[in-house]
Design an enzyme around this catalytic site. Structure first.
Site, PDB file in Angstrom:
ATOM      1  N   SER A 263      39.422 -18.423 -82.394  1.00 15.67           N
ATOM      2  CA  SER A 263      38.740 -17.187 -82.773  1.00 15.67           C
ATOM      3  C   SER A 263      39.757 -16.147 -83.224  1.00 15.67           C
ATOM      4  O   SER A 263      40.962 -16.380 -83.187  1.00 15.67           O
ATOM      5  CB  SER A 263      37.944 -16.640 -81.583  1.00 15.67           C
ATOM      6  OG  SER A 263      38.847 -16.062 -80.652  1.00 15.67           O
ATOM      7  N   LYS A 264      39.230 -15.000 -83.626  1.00 15.35           N
ATOM      8  CA  LYS A 264      40.090 -13.903 -84.097  1.00 15.35           C
ATOM      9  C   LYS A 264      41.178 -13.584 -83.079  1.00 15.35           C
ATOM     10  O   LYS A 264      42.282 -13.195 -83.439  1.00 15.35           O
ATOM     11  CB  LYS A 264      39.241 -12.654 -84.343  1.00 15.35           C
ATOM     12  CG  LYS A 264      38.416 -12.728 -85.621  1.00 15.35           C
ATOM     13  CD  LYS A 264      38.603 -11.447 -86.456  1.00 15.35           C
ATOM     14  CE  LYS A 264      37.998 -11.618 -87.837  1.00 15.35           C
ATOM     15  NZ  LYS A 264      36.529 -11.605 -87.796  1.00 15.35           N
ATOM     16  N   ARG A 265      40.847 -13.740 -81.793  1.00  9.84           N
ATOM     17  CA  ARG A 265      41.819 -13.401 -80.746  1.00  9.84           C
ATOM     18  C   ARG A 265      43.057 -14.305 -80.795  1.00  9.84           C
ATOM     19  O   ARG A 265      44.080 -13.988 -80.228  1.00  9.84           O
ATOM     20  CB  ARG A 265      41.160 -13.482 -79.362  1.00  9.84           C
ATOM     21  CG  ARG A 265      40.659 -12.129 -78.877  1.00  9.84           C
ATOM     22  CD  ARG A 265      39.705 -12.301 -77.726  1.00  9.84           C
ATOM     23  NE  ARG A 265      38.476 -12.925 -78.201  1.00  9.84           N
ATOM     24  CZ  ARG A 265      37.800 -13.838 -77.535  1.00  9.84           C
ATOM     25  NH1 ARG A 265      38.226 -14.264 -76.376  1.00  9.84           N
ATOM     26  NH2 ARG A 265      36.681 -14.334 -78.029  1.00  9.84           N
TER      27      ARG A 265
END
Ligand code: GLU
Length: 487
Positions: A263-265
């Protein structure tokens, strides 16, 4: 309705039509790009068509800039598509027609439940530990009940009937036999929002996708496994609308180091980020192919998209999630940089060197040989700037290099070498002889003079092949001064 929708139809391979259906609500994500890769490989393997559909029905979140980013990214990766991209928002009348047909056929109805009523329903379900679902409360309203809701000024949505007793099966090209029960699909599903009694309103994802895939004559729907539950719902729509059913392939998710969905994280996830970091399109496309597909024995892991297309098939796509492996991507990128050859690499490095203020352009042959030397240790093109620095500017001596110069006999060996250093060009065997003679003269092992030369020339004990480094520096008369300053 039949008990089971017809799941699989044999498709003639020449007529294969697949599509990528990105939503332009963000930059091209690695997950979408990998889905694109598998669609592209499958289409090219069978000589079929790879189509694009921009799913911009969410007008608020969709942006032209994201569409541009997606098309740009796909083109950059070499994932050429056939024909013009289909723009979903331009087809809304087609979607509404299909919904009208479902209403007319009794497959769909208007639901007038308010937000408050639905919240209370879900709260009650939560309190009795039931999974949240729509309880189909407006499925069989009488005309009087409907009229009363309309008179109250209630807004309606249109829902598609999903019988709890239905069993839904299909043969997935990746996951094999799939079986869902209607009762697992959350009750009658909303297929249009804001649909007052005389209008269809805004058609929603599952309906729109089915109408468009059918209209585009898509034969194989290849998408991420996060869409599996949608497929179960969509199969019911295919059936109700009387459309031919395509085959489905649900590809594994891309996972991070911890085994969770990337994910973006996790930092970089969009193709433009990878591009900005200096990864080549070829390495990235190659890497994405390996995210979930195992090439046949003997093919190795470095290949072009066309080579992969020749060998591609869903029987070698794994069900398990694919862990993102930076080391492999880095290795592939280095391979791609090396494969193109030193002359092409120099062409790419020149502007970076120039931007760094290195004096370039006067000696192309030397720069090409330098590129050849650097290529052995490059991961990203930009590494070729840092690593080229000691070839353009005199490096400081780091602590390890200073330590090496303090080793007994090291300076004496350097001095002996300097005495013998010719002005003229130096050949490799001659340089080897010089190192041997200097070591003997100073009474040290050859390893000592080699390490000391490395310290003197590069200011560090790390770096590329010593002999090649030295010969390159010698060709530009840079070795003498660097040795002298150490004495
Ligand atoms: N627009 C959907 C998405 O981006 C497409 C899913 C599909 O391929 O049907 O997830």
């Amino acid at each position: 309705m039949n008990a089971t929708p017809e799941a699989v139809r044999p498709q003639s391979t020449s007529a294969i039509r697949v599509r990528l259906a990105p939503s332009p609500t963000g930059s091209l994500h690695i997950g979408t790009a990998r889905t694109a890769v598998f669609n592209w490989l499958f289409a090219r393997h069978h000589g079929g068509s790879f189509l694009l559909r921009i799913e911009d029905t969410d007008r608020e979140r969709s942006k032209q800039a994201f569409t541009d980013n997606i098309l740009d990214g796909l083109a950059w990766l070499g994932l050429s598509w056939d024909g013009d991209p289909v723009i979903q928002s331009e087809r809304v009348s087609l979607h509404r027609e299909a919904i009208q047909k479902l209403l007319d056929g009794g497959f769909a109805y208007r639901c007038y439940a308010t937000e408050e009523e639905l919240t209370a329903m879900r709260d009650a379900q939560a309190a009795s530990k039931q999974a949240p679902r729509y309880d189909n409360r407006h499925r069989d309203l009488t005309p009087e009940q409907q009229a009363a809701f309309i008179a109250e000024g209630r807004e309606a949505v249109i829902r598609f009937r999903i019988d709890d007793a239905r069993s839904i099966t299909w043969s997935d090209m990746v996951r094999g036999e799939m079986r869902w029960s209607g009762s697992d699909l959350g009750g009658d599903m909303v297929i249009a929002r804001r649909a007052p009694h005389d209008q269809i309103g805004d058609p929603l994802y599952n309906l729109v996708v089915v109408v468009d895939d059918a209209a585009m004559a898509i034969t194989h729907v290849i998408r991420g496994e996060d869409h599996i539950a949608n497929t179960a719902k969509q199969l019911l729509l295919y059936e109700a609308l009387g459309y031919p059913v395509p085959q489905f392939a649900h590809t594994p998710l891309i996972l991070n180091k911890e085994g969770k969905k990337l994910s973006k994280r996790d930092g970089v996830t969009s193709i433009s980020d990878f591009r900005r970091m200096g990864y080549t399109a070829e390495a990235l496309a190659n890497y994405m192919t390996l995210l979930g597909w195992s090439p046949p024995e003997g093919m190795g892991e470095r290949f072009t998209l066309s080579q992969a297309a020749e060998a591609f098939g869903f029987e070698r796509v794994n069900r398990a999630g694919a862990r993102f492996d930076w080391d492999k991507l880095n290795w592939l990128n280095g391979q791609v940089l090396r494969e193109q050859g030193a002359a092409a690499l120099r062409e790419q490095l020149l502007p970076l060197w120039q931007a760094e203020g290195f004096e370039v352009g006067s000696d192309p042959a030397w720069e090409t040989d330098l590129s050849e030397l650097l290529s052995t240790s490059l991961t990203l093109l930009a590494d070729g700037v840092e690593q080229a620095k000691p070839f353009f500017t005199t490096p400081e001596l780091d602590e390890a290099a200073q330590g090496q110069l303090a080793v007994e006999g090291a300076k004496a060996a350097l001095a002996a070498l300097l005495e013998r250093l010719p002005e003229a060009e130096l050949a490799a065997d001659q340089a080897q002889t010089l190192l041997g003679e200097a070591a003997t003269a100073a009474g040290v092992k050859k390893g000592v003079i080699m390490k000391t030369m490395r310290a003197a020339l590069l200011g560090s004990l790390q770096g590329p092949d010593l002999l090649t480094t030295w010969l390159l520096l010698h060709r530009r008369g840079l070795d003498r001064n660097r040795i002298q300053r150490c004495l």
